[in-house]
Design a protein around this motif. Structure first.
Motif, PDB file in Angstrom:
ATOM      1  N   ASP A  93       0.268  11.852  48.122  1.00 29.10           N
ATOM      2  CA  ASP A  93       1.491  11.171  47.535  1.00 29.10           C
ATOM      3  C   ASP A  93       2.333  11.086  49.159  1.00 29.10           C
ATOM      4  N   HIS A 192      -1.161  17.548  40.124  1.00 27.20           N
ATOM      5  CA  HIS A 192      -1.652  16.320  39.798  1.00 27.20           C
ATOM      6  C   HIS A 192      -1.023  14.793  40.731  1.00 27.20           C
ATOM      7  N   ARG A 193      -0.709  13.837  40.155  1.00 28.66           N
ATOM      8  CA  ARG A 193       0.312  13.028  41.540  1.00 28.66           C
ATOM      9  C   ARG A 193       1.502  13.534  41.057  1.00 28.66           C
ATOM     10  N   PHE A 194       2.135  13.370  41.905  1.00 32.92           N
ATOM     11  CA  PHE A 194       3.575  13.382  42.008  1.00 32.92           C
ATOM     12  C   PHE A 194       4.117  12.143  41.016  1.00 32.92           C
ATOM     13  N   LYS A 195       4.632  12.419  39.700  1.00 30.33           N
ATOM     14  CA  LYS A 195       5.312  11.541  38.531  1.00 30.33           C
ATOM     15  C   LYS A 195       6.071  12.091  37.787  1.00 30.33           C
ATOM     16  N   ARG A 196       6.372  13.051  37.459  1.00 28.57           N
ATOM     17  CA  ARG A 196       7.530  13.062  37.045  1.00 28.57           C
ATOM     18  C   ARG A 196       8.690  13.539  38.330  1.00 28.57           C
ATOM     19  N   PRO A 197       9.896  13.438  37.444  1.00 29.88           N
ATOM     20  CA  PRO A 197      11.228  13.425  37.970  1.00 29.88           C
ATOM     21  C   PRO A 197      11.999  13.874  38.886  1.00 29.88           C
ATOM     22  N   GLU A 198      11.482  15.308  38.964  1.00 33.24           N
ATOM     23  CA  GLU A 198      11.861  16.433  39.161  1.00 33.24           C
ATOM     24  C   GLU A 198      11.685  15.947  40.670  1.00 33.24           C
ATOM     25  N   GLU A 199       9.817  15.939  40.917  1.00 31.22           N
ATOM     26  CA  GLU A 199       9.176  15.581  41.503  1.00 31.22           C
ATOM     27  C   GLU A 199       9.280  14.239  42.797  1.00 31.22           C
TER      28      GLU A 199
END
Length: 313
Positions: A93, A192-199
């Protein structure tokens, strides 16, 4: 002197040649071109004063022009392990996100076995990392692991290093000695792939940290400029060495801050690159070192500064 800034154009694949012609007419340089489905992406250096004009021309072509701070750089993303039991891997990522900001990235995985042999740095890996503008080390979750392994992983690496890991920034600053050029904490292994807002915010923080370090290098280069601007030399090579246009690699010539990587075999083509005339009576060999790359059988060009050559092309 006109200030050239890195930008990315993304728009419809049809009529994108209008943008390419405009960039050329304005004295800019196209560093990379990607065609993906119905979109074309152009990474370029263009005169700062002309960005709004390019945006105006791009709008009816359904195109978008954005500043991309990492265009014209090549970054090594270094991971202690890319083993299957660690996938999906943070390093993947990171590499992809840096590319979205304009960089050309290469991944370097250091794991070669179990126990003591995991995460060692050999001479070839060290030399490959040193061929880049900067290295991002995607380390793991545990302070003790970083403390024990990182001193060996950085040994002999001379390019700026940005470290990421799960410990927060203050902890990374404390456990990494001597310090490196950049730190981004809160980026450990995830499943998991980086997809959350904080990530995604952490990846934005990483782009900002890398940009800050490379901007400092650009400032240093401005005080003692290179004998030729790398994208200009890239354009000359692509125009005059016809074998480059026959390469199937998506980036047959990769621009770096202080040179180029030409993906032609060194022995048969290095003499032609060295003798290539870039101005009246001035050859590439007069203003740059042309050496074999440790990354496959490529040609590495390191442009000398004006203080060494007394030449500005």
């Amino acid at each position: 002197m006109t200030t050239l800034v890195p930008v990315t154009y993304k728009g419809g694949v049809y009529r994108h040649d209008e943008i390419m012609d405009l960039i050329d007419d304005l004295g800019g340089y196209i560093v990379q071109k990607h065609v993906m489905a119905q979109d074309v992406v152009l990474q370029s250096f263009v005169p700062r004063d002309d960005i709004e004009l390019i945006r105006l021309i791009a709008k009816p072509l359904a195109g978008e022009v954005t500043e991309a701070p990492l265009v014209g750089t090549e970054i090594a993303v270094v991971s202690p392990s890319l083993e299957i039991h660690h996938l999906p891997h943070t390093a993947c990522d990171i590499a992809e996100y840096l590319r979205s900001a304009g960089a050309k990235t290469n991944m370097v995985g250091l794991s070669r076995g179990f126990g003591k042999r995991i995460a060692n740095l050999n001479d070839e890996e060290r030399d490959i990392i040193n061929e880049h503008d900067l290295a991002v080390y995607a380390l793991g979750n545990f302070e003790e692991c970083i403390r024990q392994k990182f001193p060996a992983l950085r040994q002999g690496v001379h390019v700026p290093i940005v470290v990421t890991g799960a410990p927060d920034r203050e902890t990374l600053l404390r456990i990494i000695d001597p310090p490196v050029e950049g730190y981004v904490g809160g980026v450990g292994r995830i499943m998991h792939r980086f997809k959350r807002p904080e990530e995604l915010a952490k990846l934005d923080e990483l782009v900002d940290e890398v940009s800050r370090i490379l901007d400092a290098r650009r400032d240093a280069l401005a005080r003692d400029p290179l004998s030729i601007f790398p994208p200009r030399l890239m354009a000359i090579i692509e125009e005059r060495i016809h074998e480059v246009s026959m390469l199937t690699h998506p980036t047959p010539v990769t621009a770096q801050m202080e040179g180029l990587r030409v993906k032609l075999p060194y022995d048969p083509y290095a003499p032609a690159v060295r003798s290539l005339e870039v101005a009246d009576g001035v050859t590439v060999g007069d203003i740059a070192d042309v050496t074999p790359s440790r990354m496959r059988n490529y040609i590495l060009i390191r442009i000398k500064p004006f203080s060494d050559t007394r030449i500005l092309v």
